[in-house]
Structure formats: structure tokens, C-alpha cells
Scaffold this motif. Structure first.
Motif, PDB file in Angstrom:
ATOM      1  N   VAL B  59       0.840  -1.195   0.000  1.00 12.05           N
ATOM      2  CA  VAL B  59       0.000   0.000   0.000  1.00 12.05           C
ATOM      3  C   VAL B  59       0.877   1.248   0.000  1.00 12.05           C
ATOM      4  CG1 VAL B  59      -1.680   1.342   1.343  1.00 12.05           C
ATOM      5  CG2 VAL B  59      -1.986  -1.123   1.086  1.00 12.05           C
ATOM      6  N   GLN B  60       1.907   1.248   0.836  1.00 12.06           N
ATOM      7  CA  GLN B  60       2.799   2.404   0.894  1.00 12.06           C
ATOM      8  C   GLN B  60       3.557   2.590  -0.421  1.00 12.06           C
ATOM      9  OE1 GLN B  60       5.172   2.761   4.410  1.00 12.06           O
ATOM     10  NE2 GLN B  60       3.632   1.795   5.730  1.00 12.06           N
ATOM     11  N   ARG B  61       4.009   1.480  -1.011  1.00 15.34           N
ATOM     12  CA  ARG B  61       4.730   1.569  -2.293  1.00 15.34           C
ATOM     13  C   ARG B  61       3.836   2.153  -3.374  1.00 15.34           C
ATOM     14  NH1 ARG B  61       7.415  -3.672  -1.887  1.00 15.34           N
ATOM     15  NH2 ARG B  61       5.508  -4.426  -2.828  1.00 15.34           N
ATOM     16  N   ASP B  62       2.598   1.653  -3.461  1.00 15.89           N
ATOM     17  CA  ASP B  62       1.666   2.145  -4.481  1.00 15.89           C
ATOM     18  C   ASP B  62       1.286   3.608  -4.235  1.00 15.89           C
ATOM     19  OD1 ASP B  62       1.707  -0.280  -5.753  1.00 15.89           O
ATOM     20  OD2 ASP B  62      -0.270  -0.940  -5.077  1.00 15.89           O
ATOM     21  N   LEU B  63       1.155   3.970  -2.970  1.00 13.00           N
ATOM     22  CA  LEU B  63       0.820   5.355  -2.623  1.00 13.00           C
ATOM     23  C   LEU B  63       1.946   6.295  -3.083  1.00 13.00           C
ATOM     24  CD1 LEU B  63      -1.550   6.665  -0.949  1.00 13.00           C
ATOM     25  CD2 LEU B  63       0.015   6.688   0.967  1.00 13.00           C
ATOM     26  N   MET B  64       3.201   5.905  -2.809  1.00 12.15           N
ATOM     27  CA  MET B  64       4.341   6.696  -3.258  1.00 12.15           C
ATOM     28  C   MET B  64       4.348   6.814  -4.779  1.00 12.15           C
ATOM     29  SD  MET B  64       5.907   7.613  -0.532  1.00 12.15           S
ATOM     30  CE  MET B  64       7.401   8.265  -1.286  1.00 12.15           C
ATOM     31  N   GLU B  65       4.076   5.709  -5.460  1.00 10.83           N
ATOM     32  CA  GLU B  65       4.089   5.694  -6.920  1.00 10.83           C
ATOM     33  C   GLU B  65       3.020   6.637  -7.481  1.00 10.83           C
ATOM     34  OE1 GLU B  65       6.259   4.404  -8.799  1.00 10.83           O
ATOM     35  OE2 GLU B  65       5.318   4.652 -10.772  1.00 10.83           O
ATOM     36  N   PHE B  66       1.833   6.625  -6.859  1.00 10.09           N
ATOM     37  CA  PHE B  66       0.768   7.533  -7.301  1.00 10.09           C
ATOM     38  C   PHE B  66       1.235   8.987  -7.228  1.00 10.09           C
ATOM     39  CE2 PHE B  66      -2.561  10.527  -6.106  1.00 10.09           C
ATOM     40  CZ  PHE B  66      -3.354  10.472  -7.229  1.00 10.09           C
ATOM     41  N   PHE B  67       1.821   9.361  -6.098  1.00  7.30           N
ATOM     42  CA  PHE B  67       2.218  10.762  -5.935  1.00  7.30           C
ATOM     43  C   PHE B  67       3.384  11.120  -6.864  1.00  7.30           C
ATOM     44  CE2 PHE B  67      -0.409  10.528  -2.104  1.00  7.30           C
ATOM     45  CZ  PHE B  67      -1.034  11.765  -2.151  1.00  7.30           C
ATOM     46  N   ARG B  69       3.687   9.910  -9.853  1.00 11.41           N
ATOM     47  CA  ARG B  69       3.100  10.016 -11.182  1.00 11.41           C
ATOM     48  C   ARG B  69       2.232  11.259 -11.349  1.00 11.41           C
ATOM     49  NH1 ARG B  69       2.530   5.356 -14.454  1.00 11.41           N
ATOM     50  NH2 ARG B  69       4.000   3.741 -13.801  1.00 11.41           N
ATOM     51  N   ILE B  70       1.573  11.675 -10.261  1.00 12.71           N
ATOM     52  CA  ILE B  70       0.659  12.810 -10.399  1.00 12.71           C
ATOM     53  C   ILE B  70       1.427  14.126 -10.518  1.00 12.71           C
ATOM     54  CG2 ILE B  70       0.215  13.487  -7.994  1.00 12.71           C
ATOM     55  CD1 ILE B  70      -2.732  13.487  -8.683  1.00 12.71           C
ATOM     56  N   ILE B  71       2.658  14.153  -9.992  1.00 15.12           N
ATOM     57  CA  ILE B  71       3.478  15.363 -10.134  1.00 15.12           C
ATOM     58  C   ILE B  71       4.946  14.952 -10.319  1.00 15.12           C
ATOM     59  CG2 ILE B  71       3.274  15.680  -7.581  1.00 15.12           C
ATOM     60  CD1 ILE B  71       3.995  18.412 -10.222  1.00 15.12           C
ATOM     61  N   PRO B  72       5.285  14.548 -11.577  1.00 18.11           N
ATOM     62  CA  PRO B  72       6.645  14.092 -11.862  1.00 18.11           C
ATOM     63  C   PRO B  72       7.663  15.209 -11.648  1.00 18.11           C
ATOM     64  CG  PRO B  72       5.131  13.535 -13.667  1.00 18.11           C
ATOM     65  CD  PRO B  72       4.402  14.485 -12.763  1.00 18.11           C
ATOM     66  N   GLU B  73       8.823  14.810 -11.138  1.00 19.05           N
ATOM     67  CA  GLU B  73       9.865  15.798 -10.836  1.00 19.05           C
ATOM     68  C   GLU B  73      10.396  16.500 -12.077  1.00 19.05           C
ATOM     69  OE1 GLU B  73      12.912  14.345  -8.237  1.00 19.05           O
ATOM     70  OE2 GLU B  73      11.473  13.854  -6.639  1.00 19.05           O
ATOM     71  N   ASP B  74      10.223  15.869 -13.258  1.00 18.91           N
ATOM     72  CA  ASP B  74      10.720  16.499 -14.485  1.00 18.91           C
ATOM     73  C   ASP B  74       9.603  17.200 -15.266  1.00 18.91           C
ATOM     74  OD1 ASP B  74       9.337  14.281 -15.265  1.00 18.91           O
ATOM     75  OD2 ASP B  74      10.955  13.412 -16.478  1.00 18.91           O
ATOM     76  N   SER B  75       8.504  17.557 -14.604  1.00 17.14           N
ATOM     77  CA  SER B  75       7.421  18.294 -15.284  1.00 17.14           C
ATOM     78  C   SER B  75       7.995  19.579 -15.870  1.00 17.14           C
ATOM     79  CB  SER B  75       6.308  18.634 -14.294  1.00 17.14           C
ATOM     80  OG  SER B  75       5.768  17.465 -13.718  1.00 17.14           O
ATOM     81  N   PRO B  76       7.882  19.756 -17.211  1.00 17.90           N
ATOM     82  CA  PRO B  76       8.564  20.891 -17.857  1.00 17.90           C
ATOM     83  C   PRO B  76       8.015  22.253 -17.451  1.00 17.90           C
ATOM     84  CG  PRO B  76       7.156  19.707 -19.407  1.00 17.90           C
ATOM     85  CD  PRO B  76       7.171  18.898 -18.157  1.00 17.90           C
ATOM     86  N   TRP B  77       6.801  22.329 -16.915  1.00 21.28           N
ATOM     87  CA  TRP B  77       6.199  23.623 -16.591  1.00 21.28           C
ATOM     88  C   TRP B  77       6.609  24.138 -15.211  1.00 21.28           C
ATOM     89  CZ3 TRP B  77       3.448  23.056 -12.192  1.00 21.28           C
ATOM     90  CH2 TRP B  77       2.951  21.772 -11.901  1.00 21.28           C
ATOM     91  N   ILE B  78       7.314  23.313 -14.423  1.00 21.47           N
ATOM     92  CA  ILE B  78       7.722  23.759 -13.088  1.00 21.47           C
ATOM     93  C   ILE B  78       8.812  24.826 -13.191  1.00 21.47           C
ATOM     94  CG2 ILE B  78       8.829  23.064 -10.927  1.00 21.47           C
ATOM     95  CD1 ILE B  78       7.456  20.376 -11.137  1.00 21.47           C
ATOM     96  N   GLN B  79       8.587  25.969 -12.527  1.00 21.03           N
ATOM     97  CA  GLN B  79       9.575  27.056 -12.563  1.00 21.03           C
ATOM     98  C   GLN B  79      10.475  27.062 -11.325  1.00 21.03           C
ATOM     99  OE1 GLN B  79       7.759  30.847 -13.312  1.00 21.03           O
ATOM    100  NE2 GLN B  79       6.673  30.145 -15.134  1.00 21.03           N
ATOM    101  N   HIS B  80       9.903  26.723 -10.180  1.00 20.92           N
ATOM    102  CA  HIS B  80      10.633  26.790  -8.903  1.00 20.92           C
ATOM    103  C   HIS B  80      11.549  25.566  -8.769  1.00 20.92           C
ATOM    104  CE1 HIS B  80      11.324  27.706  -4.651  1.00 20.92           C
ATOM    105  NE2 HIS B  80      11.005  26.461  -4.357  1.00 20.92           N
TER     106      HIS B  80
END
Lengths: 139, 139, 139
Positions: B59-67, B69-80
């Protein structure tokens, strides 16, 4: 043990984060409570509450962008459009954030971390007048 | 009616869920409060709180994976990005979860359900020392 | 200052929002508390709490659709499937919403806004019996 309440009216001009940390601080000061619990409650379903970093404006911009992307106003499956394209996304953004916040008070001050500010998160595009209730209990 | 507070320091080693149910239980025990309310507050904007299933590691592994995926660290629109690629996603994950939790106390115990554990949700990759405040009021 | 608690059992028939605003109102009435704080706590990790618009059924339908889309039951990366395809999405939906709600009480009534209702958000498909704890403190 004592308690006090205060209603706060926050005018908003479109989607965004509106900080009211100072209003909460002033309320806690006036209450005279040295040790206790502050509760903040938002009386709306298309605006919500958030504790976020209060230092960097880029953080707020990116946060807004995330919420715009996770529930775009032109999502074709949205049925509830009577009050405009921003209405249903507003309810969803409220569901994903907070209606109430609880903050301990120690030594007469909210125990916020160094970078934490308290924000009303406005999800509607038009101007609104939002009501937040503050409740403190302690001694 | 009485109240007590305790500051808890939780060391973290990267993104993940860190359970502190036992620390909260010990605090409630020591307080002597039999019936009341426990509030837990996280003093950070890149870590948050979560009540989750304490039985299954998947459950913890899947929960981490969801988060992730919902906000990938390489999202190109992130400015900060000043503090690294995990910084802005950390603020967003905090916004999507909780800064504070409120748990009633009955018969001297937190009224948690059978499978509920209390977790600090660390969103940063580097080691951190996180501060959680616990406040109990009751009699 | 006084406090009271009550356990509420809510039967659910599949995923959806189950309003219990009237149960909370009745509890506050019976408590005799005129000014204070109501806390509602959900004792489960696959159901949660939500304050939402209580007027329009379309809002609830769209809200359900959003949560179905953000974490589809057939997501190929989900590992925790022992209890069925709705189990892990239920934990994630719970993480994205609330375990506890705090609502100030003024003039003997919950200070809800005009359109706010209190809901149990059931994330599992089968019938369940859910336990919610209500705690009031005040005078």
C-alpha cells in the motif's frame, strides 16, 4: 480554559492564494491564549484553506499551474457547468485541499514553522467575499 | 479540563512514509487524558501528515508511486527549481495531503480504526529532521 | 467547558458520497454546547470525509468522475490488488481527502456555510458499515 471566535471576511479577485497569517496572529494575540489550539474554518465549497511556503512567489505560481492542469476547466466530461467553467473545478480543488486547519498555540504564538503561511485558496475567477471562522481554545 | 503539548523530532532519509503512531500513543498515555482530542501538526511545507493503512507495505509503495506520477519531478512547466527537482513536487504533495490531523481520545486511547497508522509523509529526497507538534485537550 | 463524544455508524452501498450533516447537527443540539468546536473523525483508510456542496447532484457525479479518472482501478502499476481492484484506489482517494474535519460551533449551531454539507466519502464498491466519531468541546 477559555475560548474565543472571530469571523474574518476576505475579499478575493480571482483564482489565487490570499495570505491571512497576520489576521490569525492578531486574533491569537487578542485572545490572550498562551497555550492552546487554533482552528480555522472556510465556509465555502469553491474556496479552501492551505498552509504553504510564504517566501517564494514561484511556489504559488507553480501550485496554481498544477491545480489548473489536474482539473482543466474545459474537461469534456464535466456536466455541472451552470455557474461557468470554473465552478466544478473549484469544487474539486476544494475537495483536494482543506476546509479546516488546526494549529497548536505555544508561548502565545501559533506554532507555525519558519516558512509556513496560512492561505485562503480562491478557486473561482470572479470577485468574491469569503468568510473564514477562527476559533481558539486554551488558557 | 486540561491540555498538554509535546514536540516530536522525526529524522527522515528520503521520500517515504514514517510512522509515529507509537509516539502519539505514548504522549496520550503520559498526558493522563481519558476523554478528549489529539491534534497533530506538521511544521513544514515539504512534508505532511497522513493516516493510512499500517499493515501492508505494498500500500505504501503504491501510494508513493501515485504521488510520483501525479506530479513528476521532471514536469517541464515547473519554474521553482532552485532547491532541486524534488522541491516543488514536495510543496504540491503537501498541499494534496494534510498539515494537521485531529483524533478523538476515548477511554484513554486514540480512537483510531484497526488498520489506521499515523505517518509523516516526507516529500524531499535528502535527509531531514522534521518537527511535529502534538496537542491534547480533555479530562 | 465540557465535552461529549458519539459514535456514528453509516451503512454504505458502494462508492459515493453519504451525507450525515443532520446526524452531526443532532449531536451538537443534544450536547447543549453553544460555543465550541466539533471534530469529526473517520476510522477507516478506504473511506474519508468531505465538506461539499449539498445542493446539486451533478456536483457529486462530477466529483466521483474526477476521482475515478485520477486513479483508475485498472492502473497497470498498482501492485496491491489482494482485496480487489477498488482497494488501492480507495487508499489513494482517502489520502487525497480528509480523515478529520473541525467545525466551529457558534450560537449552538455548526458554523457551516449555506451550501456546505458533511459527507462520508465511500471509496469501496461493496457494502460496508463505516464508523465516524464525533467529538464536541465547548460551553
Amino acid at each position: 480554559m477559555q475560548q474565543q471566535q472571530q469571523r474574518l471576511t476576505l475579499p478575493t479577485q480571482g483564482q489565487g492564494l490570499y495570505e491571512f497569517t497576520e489576521d490569525a496572529r492578531a486574533f491569537v494575540d487578542r485572545s490572550g491564549v498562551s497555550s492552546g489550539l487554533l482552528t480555522v474554518f472556510c465556509r465555502h465549497t469553491s474556496a479552501s484553506l492551505l498552509i504553504q511556503e510564504n517566501a517564494d512567489e514561484q511556489v504559488q505560481r507553480d501550485l496554481m499551474e498544477f491545480f489548473r492542469r489536474i482539473i482543466p476547466e474545459d474537461s469534456p466530461w464535466i456536466q455541472h457547468r451552470a455557474e461557468g467553467p470554473d465552478d466544478m473545478p473549484a469544487h474539486i480543488k476544494s475537495a483536494l485541499t482543506q476546509s479546516s486547519l488546526s494549529i497548536p498555540i505555544a508561548d502565545g504564538r501559533m506554532a507555525l514553522g519558519q516558512w509556513q503561511g496560512i492561505y485562503l485558496f480562491e478557486h473561482r475567477s470572479r470577485r468574491h467575499s469569503r468568510e473564514v471562522l477562527m476559533h481558539v481554545i486554551g488558557e
